[in-house]
Motif scaffolding. Structure first.
Motif, short mmCIF file in Angstrom:
data_model
loop_
_atom_site.label_atom_id
_atom_site.label_comp_id
_atom_site.label_asym_id
_atom_site.label_seq_id
_atom_site.Cartn_x
_atom_site.Cartn_y
_atom_site.Cartn_z
N SER A 44 0.91 -1.21 0.10
CA SER A 44 0.16 -0.08 -0.11
C SER A 44 1.00 1.22 -0.22
CB SER A 44 -1.10 0.07 1.26
OG SER A 44 -1.75 1.03 1.48
N VAL A 45 0.96 1.87 -1.37
CA VAL A 45 1.89 2.73 -1.41
C VAL A 45 1.39 4.18 -1.13
CG1 VAL A 45 3.72 3.90 -2.82
CG2 VAL A 45 3.38 1.65 -2.84
N TRP A 46 1.70 5.28 -0.26
CA TRP A 46 0.95 6.38 -0.05
C TRP A 46 2.52 7.62 0.17
CZ3 TRP A 46 -4.09 7.93 0.72
CH2 TRP A 46 -4.90 6.77 0.68
N ILE A 47 1.85 8.47 -0.68
CA ILE A 47 2.75 9.90 -0.79
C ILE A 47 1.94 10.85 0.15
CG2 ILE A 47 3.72 11.51 -2.19
CD1 ILE A 47 3.82 9.51 -4.49
N VAL A 48 2.74 11.37 1.06
CA VAL A 48 1.89 12.35 1.87
C VAL A 48 2.73 13.97 1.92
CG1 VAL A 48 1.09 12.82 4.30
CG2 VAL A 48 1.22 10.48 3.22
N GLY A 49 1.84 15.03 1.82
CA GLY A 49 2.49 16.02 1.79
C GLY A 49 1.34 17.37 2.07
N GLY A 50 2.04 18.45 2.12
CA GLY A 50 1.20 19.58 2.17
C GLY A 50 0.90 20.31 0.89
N ASP A 51 0.05 21.55 1.19
CA ASP A 51 -0.16 22.04 0.00
C ASP A 51 0.85 22.77 -0.90
OD1 ASP A 51 -0.47 24.96 1.12
OD2 ASP A 51 -1.40 23.46 2.42
N GLY A 52 1.79 23.35 0.25
CA GLY A 52 3.07 23.94 -0.57
C GLY A 52 3.66 23.14 -1.40
N TRP A 53 4.19 21.82 -1.07
CA TRP A 53 4.39 20.67 -2.11
C TRP A 53 3.54 20.59 -3.21
CZ3 TRP A 53 2.40 15.90 -2.03
CH2 TRP A 53 2.64 14.94 -3.04
N ALA A 54 2.31 20.12 -2.81
CA ALA A 54 1.42 19.66 -3.87
C ALA A 54 0.95 20.47 -4.84
CB ALA A 54 0.36 19.07 -3.25
N TYR A 55 0.79 21.76 -4.43
CA TYR A 55 0.41 22.75 -5.44
C TYR A 55 1.21 23.61 -6.12
CZ TYR A 55 -4.42 22.51 -3.21
OH TYR A 55 -5.93 22.08 -2.86
N ASP A 56 2.48 23.73 -5.38
CA ASP A 56 3.49 24.70 -5.77
C ASP A 56 4.79 23.93 -6.30
OD1 ASP A 56 2.06 26.99 -5.85
OD2 ASP A 56 2.42 27.69 -3.66
N ILE A 57 5.46 23.83 -5.17
CA ILE A 57 7.08 23.39 -5.61
C ILE A 57 7.18 22.12 -6.08
CG2 ILE A 57 8.06 25.13 -4.04
CD1 ILE A 57 8.21 23.10 -1.96
N GLY A 58 6.18 21.14 -5.66
CA GLY A 58 6.40 19.80 -6.12
C GLY A 58 5.35 19.24 -7.13
N TYR A 59 4.57 20.48 -7.52
CA TYR A 59 3.43 20.12 -8.39
C TYR A 59 3.85 19.13 -9.79
CZ TYR A 59 -0.71 20.02 -11.71
OH TYR A 59 -1.59 19.80 -12.57
N GLY A 60 4.94 19.63 -10.40
CA GLY A 60 5.23 18.89 -11.78
C GLY A 60 5.51 17.32 -11.37
N GLY A 61 6.10 17.02 -10.19
CA GLY A 61 6.55 15.73 -9.85
C GLY A 61 5.19 15.08 -9.45
N LEU A 62 4.24 15.75 -8.80
CA LEU A 62 2.78 14.93 -8.65
C LEU A 62 1.99 14.92 -9.76
CD1 LEU A 62 0.73 14.10 -6.60
CD2 LEU A 62 -0.10 16.71 -6.37
N ASP A 63 2.03 15.85 -10.82
CA ASP A 63 1.40 15.62 -11.73
C ASP A 63 1.86 14.51 -12.87
OD1 ASP A 63 -0.41 16.63 -14.18
OD2 ASP A 63 1.26 16.94 -14.97
N HIS A 64 3.13 14.26 -12.69
CA HIS A 64 3.87 13.28 -13.40
C HIS A 64 3.33 11.74 -13.07
CE1 HIS A 64 6.73 11.26 -16.06
NE2 HIS A 64 7.11 10.63 -14.86
N VAL A 65 3.11 11.86 -11.62
CA VAL A 65 3.00 10.35 -11.09
C VAL A 65 1.33 10.17 -11.39
CG1 VAL A 65 2.52 9.46 -8.66
CG2 VAL A 65 4.45 10.61 -9.11
N LEU A 66 0.52 11.09 -11.16
CA LEU A 66 -0.76 11.09 -11.39
C LEU A 66 -1.34 10.99 -12.89
CD1 LEU A 66 -2.32 13.89 -9.52
CD2 LEU A 66 -2.26 11.57 -8.85
#
Length: 235
Positions: free
Chosen positions: A15-37
Motif C-alpha cells: 500500500s503505497v502512500w505519498i503524503v505532503g502539504g499544499d505547498g509541495w502539492a500545489y506549488d514546488i512539487g506539482y510537476g512531480g505530482l502531476d507526473h505520478v498522477l
C-alpha cells in the motif's frame, strides 16, 4: 523457512502512500505530482491542505483562498485557489476525493477505502486546520464543518470505476450550501485582519470569495450529473 522469511515482504501487496502539504502539492512539487498522477501506477497521494505554507512561517501558496491574508499576500489574496482536484479529474483515470473529517468522518473513511482499493493513482485532498488560520485549534472540527456547510470546501469522490457501471464518476457528498461564506470566514483571523486596515477591500474580497464558492458549487453540481460513455471498440 529462512528463505520464506526473506521473501515474505515481497509476497504481500504493498500500500503505497505519498503524503505532503499544499505547498509541495500545489506549488514546488506539482510537476512531480502531476507526473505520478499521469501514469496508471497503483499509488495513493494524500494532500494535507492548510491553504498556506505552514512549515515556513505562513506564506501564501496557490492553495490560499480569496480574501485570506498571509505573508506575500498581506493585503488579502485576490485570486481563487488552484483547483488541484479538478485538474486531476481531467485525466479521467485518477481517483480523486475532497474530504474534511470534522464535517463528515464517514465520507473521509469511505474515500480512503476507495482510494486504497482503486488499481491506479488516487488523490485525497484533506482539509487541515492550521494555527496560521488564526483561531483556537480546539474548534478545528467545527470550523471544518462551517467550511463544508458554506460550500467553500465541497465534499466529493470521483471514481473512474463508476463509468463502467453507467454512472457519473463524480459524487457530491455535501449538500447545497446552508450558510454564507461570510459566516465561515468571520471566525478566522486570516480573513478578518484586513478589515482593520482596509475595510473596503476586505468587503470586496469577501464578496469575491462568496461568488467563487457559489460558482464552484454550481460547476461541480453540473459535473456530478454528467454521464461518460466508454469508448466503443472498433469493429
Amino acid at each position: 523457512a529462512t528463505v520464506l522469511s526473506q521473501l515474505a515482504d515481497a509476497l504481500v501487496k504493498k500500500s503505497v502512500w505519498i503524503v505532503g502539504g499544499d505547498g509541495w502539492a500545489y506549488d514546488i512539487g506539482y510537476g512531480g505530482l502531476d507526473h505520478v498522477l499521469s501514469m496508471k501506477r497503483d499509488v495513493n497521494v494524500l494532500i494535507l491542505d492548510t491553504e498556506v505554507y505552514s512549515n515556513t512561517g505562513g506564506q501564501a501558496s496557490k492553495a490560499t483562498p480569496i480574501g485570506a491574508s498571509a505573508k506575500f499576500a498581506s493585503a488579502g489574496k485576490e485570486v481563487a485557489k488552484k483547483d488541484i482536484g479538478l485538474m486531476a479529474m481531467a485525466y479521467r483515470h485518477v481517483y480523486v476525493a475532497h474530504v474534511a473529517f470534522g464535517a463528515k468522518d464517514v465520507q473521509t473513511v469511505k474515500a480512503f477505502q476507495e482510494a486504497e482499493s482503486y488499481d491506479g493513482p488516487s488523490l485525497i485532498i484533506a482539509y487541515s486546520h492550521c494555527i496560521a488560520h488564526g483561531y483556537d485549534m480546539a474548534y478545528g472540527a467545527e470550523q471544518q464543518k462551517l467550511a463544508v456547510d458554506s460550500g467553500v470546501w465541497p465534499l466529493y469522490r470521483y471514481d473512474p470505476r463508476r463509468v463502467a457501471q453507467g454512472q457519473p464518476p463524480l459524487v457530491l457528498d455535501s449538500g447545497d450550501p446552508k450558510i454564507s461564506a461570510r459566516q465561515y470566514m468571520r471566525n478566522e483571523t486570516r480573513f478578518r485582519m484586513l478589515t482593520q486596515s482596509d475595510e473596503g477591500r476586505a468587503e470586496g474580497l469577501r464578496k469575491l470569495a462568496s461568488e467563487d464558492s457559489k460558482a464552484r458549487w454550481s460547476f461541480y453540481s453540473q459535473l456530478a450529473a454528467m454521464h461518460y460513455s466508454e469508448t466503443p471498440e472498433e469493429k
